[in-house]
Design an enzyme around this catalytic site. Sequence first.
Site: not given
Length: 451
Positions: A98, A102, A231-232, A263-264, A271, A300
């Site tokens: 991030r 950013h 986002h994984t 998210w995962t 992955d 998403d």
Amino acid sequence: MAERLAASLLPAASPSPSARRATVAAAAAASFPSPCSARAGLRLRSRPPLFSQKAAGRGCGLRVVRCMAASDAVQLKAAREDIKELLKSTYCHPIMVRLGWHDSGTYDKNIKDWPQRGGANGSLRFDAELSHGANAGLINALKLIQPIKDKYPGITYADLFQLASATAIEEAGGPKIPMKYGRVDVTAAEQCPPEGRLPDAGPRDPAEHLREVFYRMGLDDKEIVALSGAHTLGRARPDRSGWGKLETKYTKDGPGEPGGQSWTVEWLKFDNSYFKDMKFLSQLPWKEQKEQDLLVLPTDAALFEDPSFKVYAEKYAEDQEAFFKDYGEAHAKLSDLGAKFDPPEGFSLDDDTCSSPSDEKTEEPTLVAVGAAVATATADDNNGAAPQPEPFIAANYSYGKRELSDAMKQKIRAEYEGFGGSPDKPMQSNYFLNIMILIAGLAFLTSLLGN
């Protein structure tokens, strides 16, 4: 340039303690405005650099001139190893990604001037940009990375942020990203971009918002979807982004600081599971999506609702290799946005431009290497004239009974031809003739004394 090279090759005189303190203070004020100045928001204690400039000079060998850039390649390589250790001990992969994103994601392709165009220029270290709503929580990333910047003063913040981001992806199991370095830093808070250039997680029209933001950067639909796959990694926290739960069954025990909503399931593994999970979750009604332990933001869900995005999202859900390939290319492109490079073409850490002496097998004398580097470095100081060859000194090439390498023979031949000699033409000096006469004279005198 020649002065900088000389400083790395020659031992420096030992200044008095007061002079050293004055020099260090002046250098800190000139080189590190962000952590020390009153205008900067990140008030971290600086410490003396632990990385020896002398060691940096040794690492470059014949290519020392190549390292005279915005960042020192040898120090960047060392910083990369420290980042790997930081990732192992703090599990900070998501926030490092991030941080790099950013800093570069403020780029506006419609603005030509640097640094007004934004992008990867290290401006995120200033309070003026760090306080933007989209950057909430990134102060923690800066606190983690600042000791590495203090340790390696020869690298820029812009390069360090992007190095940390790419290394985090790779260390989490993601693709090798074809990065280049040499980014120049902005120097003042007034050079920060205005707020509002970064994506919003819950806009009125998610798909169009993504296009508005990423098209402004010069990225296309495929790159938008590929980059969304990052986002994984990571979690959303309501106290920072306003999104996500306080904790879920996947985040309540960490690793790292517990809490947030991911998210995962394996949110520290890079992955294609993000696309697999989103493909299923995006089909649920919005109310049911919010009740899940895995997070689904409006942006998403848009990846599987918008026809153009959906083509790539479904492809990546089925083909991780294709996702890795497209992601690596998109990440590298994002990391270059808006950056000003020195040298202009940038440089890679994966070539032999500035490899360590231990990485190279060398049989030739180091004196020749230093001489060649000095000759190259001072070419610009001769009014454009070609550098003059070093004098031929036979002792420099003495190896006793050991056979000379082919490379050494070529160097000797080049020295010989540099003074006018050639295989078909004797050198314009009687150097070797004098040697032969001297040897013959000594042999004659020895014979007389023996008789």
